[in-house]
Design an enzyme around this catalytic site. Sequence first.
Site, PDB file in Angstrom:
ATOM      1  N   ASP A  20       0.859  -1.231  -0.242  1.00  0.00           N
ATOM      2  CA  ASP A  20       0.179  -0.085   0.262  1.00  0.00           C
ATOM      3  C   ASP A  20       0.744   0.932  -0.448  1.00  0.00           C
ATOM      4  O   ASP A  20       2.232   1.400   0.066  1.00  0.00           O
ATOM      5  CB  ASP A  20      -0.685   0.069   1.237  1.00  0.00           C
ATOM      6  CG  ASP A  20      -1.533   0.892   1.736  1.00  0.00           C
ATOM      7  OD1 ASP A  20      -2.160   1.670   0.151  1.00  0.00           O
ATOM      8  OD2 ASP A  20      -1.635   1.539   2.761  1.00  0.00           O
ATOM      9  N   PHE A  21       0.184   2.614  -0.077  1.00  0.00           N
ATOM     10  CA  PHE A  21       1.806   3.629  -0.269  1.00  0.00           C
ATOM     11  C   PHE A  21       0.630   4.158   0.812  1.00  0.00           C
ATOM     12  O   PHE A  21       1.840   4.305   1.546  1.00  0.00           O
ATOM     13  CB  PHE A  21       1.242   4.515  -1.508  1.00  0.00           C
ATOM     14  CG  PHE A  21       1.535   5.533  -1.272  1.00  0.00           C
ATOM     15  CD1 PHE A  21       2.972   5.484  -2.223  1.00  0.00           C
ATOM     16  CD2 PHE A  21       1.213   6.893  -1.379  1.00  0.00           C
ATOM     17  CE1 PHE A  21       4.066   6.839  -2.291  1.00  0.00           C
ATOM     18  CE2 PHE A  21       2.494   7.947  -1.179  1.00  0.00           C
ATOM     19  CZ  PHE A  21       3.460   7.781  -1.246  1.00  0.00           C
ATOM     20  N   ASP A  22      -0.159   4.951   1.569  1.00  0.00           N
ATOM     21  CA  ASP A  22      -0.302   5.969   2.042  1.00  0.00           C
ATOM     22  C   ASP A  22      -0.115   5.304   3.852  1.00  0.00           C
ATOM     23  O   ASP A  22      -0.811   4.222   3.940  1.00  0.00           O
ATOM     24  CB  ASP A  22      -1.487   7.054   2.427  1.00  0.00           C
ATOM     25  CG  ASP A  22      -1.393   7.532   0.776  1.00  0.00           C
ATOM     26  OD1 ASP A  22      -1.161   8.664   1.290  1.00  0.00           O
ATOM     27  OD2 ASP A  22      -1.811   7.842  -0.307  1.00  0.00           O
ATOM     28  N   ASP A  57      -2.384  -0.523   5.912  1.00  0.00           N
ATOM     29  CA  ASP A  57      -2.774  -0.252   6.851  1.00  0.00           C
ATOM     30  C   ASP A  57      -4.007  -0.198   6.797  1.00  0.00           C
ATOM     31  O   ASP A  57      -4.559   0.546   8.593  1.00  0.00           O
ATOM     32  CB  ASP A  57      -1.835   1.229   7.219  1.00  0.00           C
ATOM     33  CG  ASP A  57      -1.957   2.502   6.368  1.00  0.00           C
ATOM     34  OD1 ASP A  57      -2.595   2.227   5.300  1.00  0.00           O
ATOM     35  OD2 ASP A  57      -2.148   3.448   6.886  1.00  0.00           O
TER      36      ASP A  57
HETATM   37 MG   LIG Z   1      -2.666   3.046   3.705  1.00  0.00          MG
END
Ligand SMILES: [Mg+2]
Length: 280
Positions: free
Chosen positions: A42-44, A220
């Site tokens: 995932d990124f953020d 997350d």
């Molecule tokens: Mg995220």
Amino acid sequence: MEDSTDGHHDTAPSVPRLLDEVDRLGQRFATAEAQRLFLGLDFDGTLAPHVDDPSAAQPTAENQQVVQALSRLERIDIAVISGRALDDVRDRVGVAGVEYAGNHGLELDGVSPLSDPDAIRSKIQTVCNRLETEIDHEGCEIENKEITATVHYRRVDDERTTARIRSIVDTVVEDGGGLRCTRGANIVEIRPAIDWDKGEAVRWFLQRYSEECLPMYIGDDTTDEDVFRAIAPEGIGVHVGTDETAATYRVDGVGEVTTVLQWLADTGMDELVGKGDSSP
Ligand SMILES: [Mg+2]
């Protein structure tokens, strides 16, 4: 995160910390059959710390470097799968040799799971226009990502306002038809009401392999739970944070993601895959 679609609240996590188990991870997952590792990220909140202004989010230098280093290894394929638009996440990570998927996996390179993307774009545009009119709070941002949209309210600090924003979004999306909402950390995602999520995107990546491949995914958000369920029980799901999760393991934050990726680059790849390969 303060709300969760299934109504559960944060509890003491029973999911083990990956860094406590890392010595045994190779033993647990190494099979003579697995010749490759598929690493989904995932990124953020995973490669990049969450920031108040989503347009300012950047991966940490350490994460960028280690993803670059991993991308040069053999026997690993990396995909960054984000809620952001495809071009946006690709530009922010900026590592060649890595694959990208945007809009929670609805935006893949060269293929679309949507039967009529233009119709969805038009619905999303209509919904965004209405939200711009009906939500007048300045800390709330509406981001049109063409086939999805995100309502960001991280900078709204009172609960009555956030509840009001969520209720407006629910109503407008319901009126729009063919769309649905999912909630994440201080955001509401608006997306097509089709049976496709990050988990399906990971399945799409995995079905391309002819050889045995061990999937690992780190994320997350609530949308990452779909991946953890999709790769269970063989895959290694890693939740970033302390929320209830379907993942196998958890890590505490973006800094620990770096530690895990560094471990993969240093020794983890050798421990996890290719044990059956006798070539020198
Ligand atoms: Mg995220």
